[in-house]
Design a protein around this motif. Sequence first.
Motif, mmCIF file in Angstrom:
data_model
loop_
_atom_site.group_PDB
_atom_site.id
_atom_site.type_symbol
_atom_site.label_atom_id
_atom_site.label_comp_id
_atom_site.label_asym_id
_atom_site.label_seq_id
_atom_site.Cartn_x
_atom_site.Cartn_y
_atom_site.Cartn_z
ATOM 1 N N CYS A 27 0.707 -1.185 0.087
ATOM 2 C CA CYS A 27 -0.084 0.028 -0.145
ATOM 3 C C CYS A 27 0.790 1.102 0.019
ATOM 4 N N GLY B 54 -0.108 4.577 0.374
ATOM 5 C CA GLY B 54 -0.915 5.262 1.055
ATOM 6 C C GLY B 54 -1.227 6.357 0.357
ATOM 7 N N LYS C 198 -4.204 7.546 -0.450
ATOM 8 C CA LYS C 198 -5.580 7.990 0.010
ATOM 9 C C LYS C 198 -6.733 8.137 -1.151
ATOM 10 N N GLU D 61 -9.704 6.515 0.446
ATOM 11 C CA GLU D 61 -10.143 7.170 1.639
ATOM 12 C C GLU D 61 -11.160 8.415 0.959
ATOM 13 N N LYS E 21 -9.373 4.704 6.296
ATOM 14 C CA LYS E 21 -8.541 5.671 6.667
ATOM 15 C C LYS E 21 -6.987 5.220 6.260
ATOM 16 N N VAL E 22 -6.093 6.369 5.891
ATOM 17 C CA VAL E 22 -4.968 6.004 5.807
ATOM 18 C C VAL E 22 -4.020 6.498 6.974
ATOM 19 N N GLU E 23 -3.421 5.593 7.759
ATOM 20 C CA GLU E 23 -2.597 6.028 8.553
ATOM 21 C C GLU E 23 -1.216 5.265 8.808
ATOM 22 N N HIS F 75 -0.442 3.325 5.478
ATOM 23 C CA HIS F 75 -1.324 2.431 4.605
ATOM 24 C C HIS F 75 -2.630 2.458 5.131
ATOM 25 N N ALA F 76 -3.540 2.162 4.462
ATOM 26 C CA ALA F 76 -4.789 1.876 4.444
ATOM 27 C C ALA F 76 -5.477 0.927 5.702
ATOM 28 N N CYS G 62 -13.521 1.133 -2.984
ATOM 29 C CA CYS G 62 -12.254 1.242 -2.701
ATOM 30 C C CYS G 62 -11.377 0.088 -3.373
ATOM 31 N N CYS H 177 -8.604 1.299 -5.897
ATOM 32 C CA CYS H 177 -7.072 1.418 -5.630
ATOM 33 C C CYS H 177 -6.198 1.130 -6.808
#
Lengths: 263, 192
Positions: A214, A216, A218, A221, A230-232, A235-236, A249, A253
């Motif tokens: 991933c 990231g 977003k 998101e 959520k991306v934190e 990574h989602a 999603c 992606c």
Amino acid sequence: MTYVIPALIVGLCGMMAGILLTVAAKVFHVEVDERIEKIGEALPQANCGACGYAGCADYAAAIIQKGAPTNLCRPGGADAAGKIAAILGTAAADVVPMVAVVHCNGDCNATQSAFVFDGVQSCKAVKRFYGGTGTCKYGCIGLGDCMNVCEHSAIRIENGVAKVTPALCGACGQCAAVCPNQLIEIKPLAKHIDVLCSSADNGKVTKLNCKNGCIGCKICEKKCPNEAIKVENFHAAIDYEKCTGCGVCMEACPVKVIHSCEK
Amino acid sequence: MKSLMIILLAAMLTDNFVLSKFMGICPFLGVSKKLDSATGMGLAVTFVMICATLVTYPIHHGILVPNELEYLDTVVFIMVIALFVQLVETMLKKCIPSLYSSLGVYLPLITTNCAVLGVTVLNIDNGYSFVQSIVNALGGGLGFMLSLVIFSGVRKKMEYADIPETFKGVPATLIAASIVSVSFMGFSGLFN
């Protein structure tokens, strides 16, 4: 006579002991609630500890003596909860079927080894040795600590990554506890959309280390109609309480790291 | 009176069943993890030792010796011991269920505990009188409890010790037991 007297003495001693013990057993009789035994029979006897008690017998006693909830048994699921409710004469509590998921898809085609490890072949040992053999330090090490601990034979290592067979999984959580990279999560079975990456490296490094990682970006998101993703930490991650399983999603992606894990 | 005192202290310290005669090692290692279960086990063994002596002594001298049946000693003694162990088990299950479950399999194992059978047989072999036998059983039981309690303290300390990987668990426990045993060797020569 040489045979009769010894036999008599031993026999008499035995009889006296028997009588005394019978009296003692009557005097010190302990009432055991027979429902505890019945509930114990209704439980799967996996003794996995997913309910939070020391084993099936302990959980059975807790239901009767401490009023513990009847729907805590994960391997038993709705079946066991129904049986327990029938024994207690109450309505069956709702059981959400759970399943384990491995948040990594970095198989042998997608990622490389950084070095060869000749030591004890266990994920835990490898993890202590420079964080693992793979180029990605967050992914599945693939030596099968989770597979070995699984009592339901629900985990196999396929092309270097652990895979869960949902039909066999008891959701006891032993694999989640043993994974040195904390890749395994116990989630509701009905929520079939999963992000198969846990890399906390930034997008560029992740892409360098693993084709299936991933990045990231977003996009998921922004596209999610329910704000469930959520991306934190680059990574989602999916909030299973909000996810409706629409699959937007998954299609959005760009690196195809979001999968439907139904099969 | 003086001889009784000597018998009591000898059974407790110099001839301690666990640490000097290595009898009854299995509960010594098995139940010494926690202080309260160690104390409970010690009391249970003391009770069984005294009761068994109270019964086996009259049986030996009143029934077996007049009939020249001393060879039945072992069988009859084991039966009497089993009786009292079962009695203790039933009582504990009713009165102190927590102790009952913490002792686990080691409670019925008192039946074949060599320390208990050892006390009854040694009483006969040493030619003790009835009172002396009971004092010996009391001393043996208290000595057993003493070693369990001391060792539970040692094991508590060991939980915080930094032990090399190869010695962790049973090996370290056995080494600690040997050191405790060495300390009891210091009592030898106390009575001369």
